[in-house]
Write a protein that holds these residues in place. Structure first.
Motif, mmCIF file in Angstrom:
data_model
loop_
_atom_site.group_PDB
_atom_site.id
_atom_site.type_symbol
_atom_site.label_atom_id
_atom_site.label_comp_id
_atom_site.label_asym_id
_atom_site.label_seq_id
_atom_site.Cartn_x
_atom_site.Cartn_y
_atom_site.Cartn_z
ATOM 1 N N TRP A 272 -4.825 -1.900 -6.399
ATOM 2 C CA TRP A 272 -3.436 -1.611 -6.055
ATOM 3 C C TRP A 272 -2.517 -2.144 -7.149
ATOM 4 O O TRP A 272 -2.858 -3.076 -7.864
ATOM 5 C CB TRP A 272 -3.050 -2.198 -4.696
ATOM 6 C CG TRP A 272 -3.250 -3.691 -4.595
ATOM 7 C CD1 TRP A 272 -4.363 -4.336 -4.155
ATOM 8 C CD2 TRP A 272 -2.311 -4.701 -4.962
ATOM 9 N NE1 TRP A 272 -4.182 -5.687 -4.226
ATOM 10 C CE2 TRP A 272 -2.924 -5.940 -4.711
ATOM 11 C CE3 TRP A 272 -1.022 -4.687 -5.475
ATOM 12 C CZ2 TRP A 272 -2.287 -7.156 -4.952
ATOM 13 C CZ3 TRP A 272 -0.382 -5.898 -5.715
ATOM 14 C CH2 TRP A 272 -1.016 -7.108 -5.449
ATOM 15 N N SER B 221 1.703 -3.041 -7.720
ATOM 16 C CA SER B 221 3.001 -3.208 -7.098
ATOM 17 C C SER B 221 4.024 -2.319 -7.793
ATOM 18 O O SER B 221 3.934 -2.070 -8.986
ATOM 19 C CB SER B 221 3.447 -4.668 -7.211
ATOM 20 O OG SER B 221 4.782 -4.800 -6.795
ATOM 21 N N LEU C 246 -4.076 2.492 -5.192
ATOM 22 C CA LEU C 246 -2.787 2.599 -4.499
ATOM 23 C C LEU C 246 -1.689 2.155 -5.456
ATOM 24 O O LEU C 246 -1.717 1.038 -5.969
ATOM 25 C CB LEU C 246 -2.757 1.699 -3.266
ATOM 26 C CG LEU C 246 -3.591 2.104 -2.084
ATOM 27 C CD1 LEU C 246 -3.536 1.025 -1.016
ATOM 28 C CD2 LEU C 246 -3.090 3.422 -1.524
ATOM 29 N N ASN C 247 -0.734 3.010 -5.710
ATOM 30 C CA ASN C 247 0.423 2.670 -6.526
ATOM 31 C C ASN C 247 1.629 2.649 -5.600
ATOM 32 O O ASN C 247 2.112 3.696 -5.179
ATOM 33 C CB ASN C 247 0.619 3.693 -7.647
ATOM 34 C CG ASN C 247 -0.486 3.618 -8.669
ATOM 35 O OD1 ASN C 247 -0.775 2.558 -9.214
ATOM 36 N ND2 ASN C 247 -1.134 4.734 -8.931
ATOM 37 N N TYR C 248 2.069 1.436 -5.272
ATOM 38 C CA TYR C 248 3.189 1.299 -4.351
ATOM 39 C C TYR C 248 4.481 1.725 -5.032
ATOM 40 O O TYR C 248 4.675 1.482 -6.227
ATOM 41 C CB TYR C 248 3.292 -0.134 -3.844
ATOM 42 C CG TYR C 248 2.143 -0.500 -2.944
ATOM 43 C CD1 TYR C 248 2.072 0.008 -1.654
ATOM 44 C CD2 TYR C 248 1.117 -1.322 -3.389
ATOM 45 C CE1 TYR C 248 1.016 -0.310 -0.820
ATOM 46 C CE2 TYR C 248 0.058 -1.642 -2.560
ATOM 47 C CZ TYR C 248 0.015 -1.131 -1.282
ATOM 48 O OH TYR C 248 -1.030 -1.441 -0.457
#
Length: 152
Positions: free
Chosen positions: A42, A44, A143-145
């Protein structure tokens, strides 16, 4: 304060693995409750938010309790998912100096590859602590927030 907390957790893991490694070895047979293991990187969306990896271990039943995991040179406590009682999660942060120092230490007694992890777990029937190497841990999509645009 956060660094102190991580230092304490790291010390507990180090002592646990060193003590148990001298007493026991990896078990050859997977726990029957073990279902699957995968990890997901992931990122942020914040400038200094960091990045990391979450390792997920699913179970078929509650006959074992997962304790901790060693993955890619880092240790993490395995905690139950709040959404699913048979799913455990280990969280690894890449921007943490303590974990980087831990990865460079040589106290961990097992040699593993990048797609493997070692879990410590207890059997409910006799409360015995055991270790098992999970091979071929699968990677899921990163996951790329999204960026927090409310600050601008």
């Amino acid at each position: 304060m956060k660094v102190f907390k991580i230092a304490i957790i790291t010390l507990v893991f180090a002592l646990t693995f060193v003590k148990c490694a001298s007493v026991s070895k990896l078990t050859n047979h997977a726990p029957e409750a073990l279902k699957e293991a995968y990890y997901q990187n992931w990122n942020s969306g914040l400038k200094d938010g960091g990045s990391g990896t979450d390792l997920y271990i699913g179970l078929h039943d509650n006959s074992i309790i997962l304790d901790s995991v060693y993955f890619r040179g880092q240790l993490s406590i395995l905690s139950k998912s709040s959404n699913h009682s048979l799913l455990y999660i280990g969280r690894f942060s890449f921007n943490n100096q303590i974990y980087n120092e831990l990865a460079e230490s040589s106290f961990f007694p097992f040699q593993i590859k990048d797609n493997e992890c070692v879990i410590s777990y207890k059997l409910l029937k006799n409360n015995t602590l055991k270790y098992y190497r999970i091979v071929n841990v699968k990677m899921r999509k990163t996951l790329n927030y999204p960026r927090d645009s409310s600050r601008f």
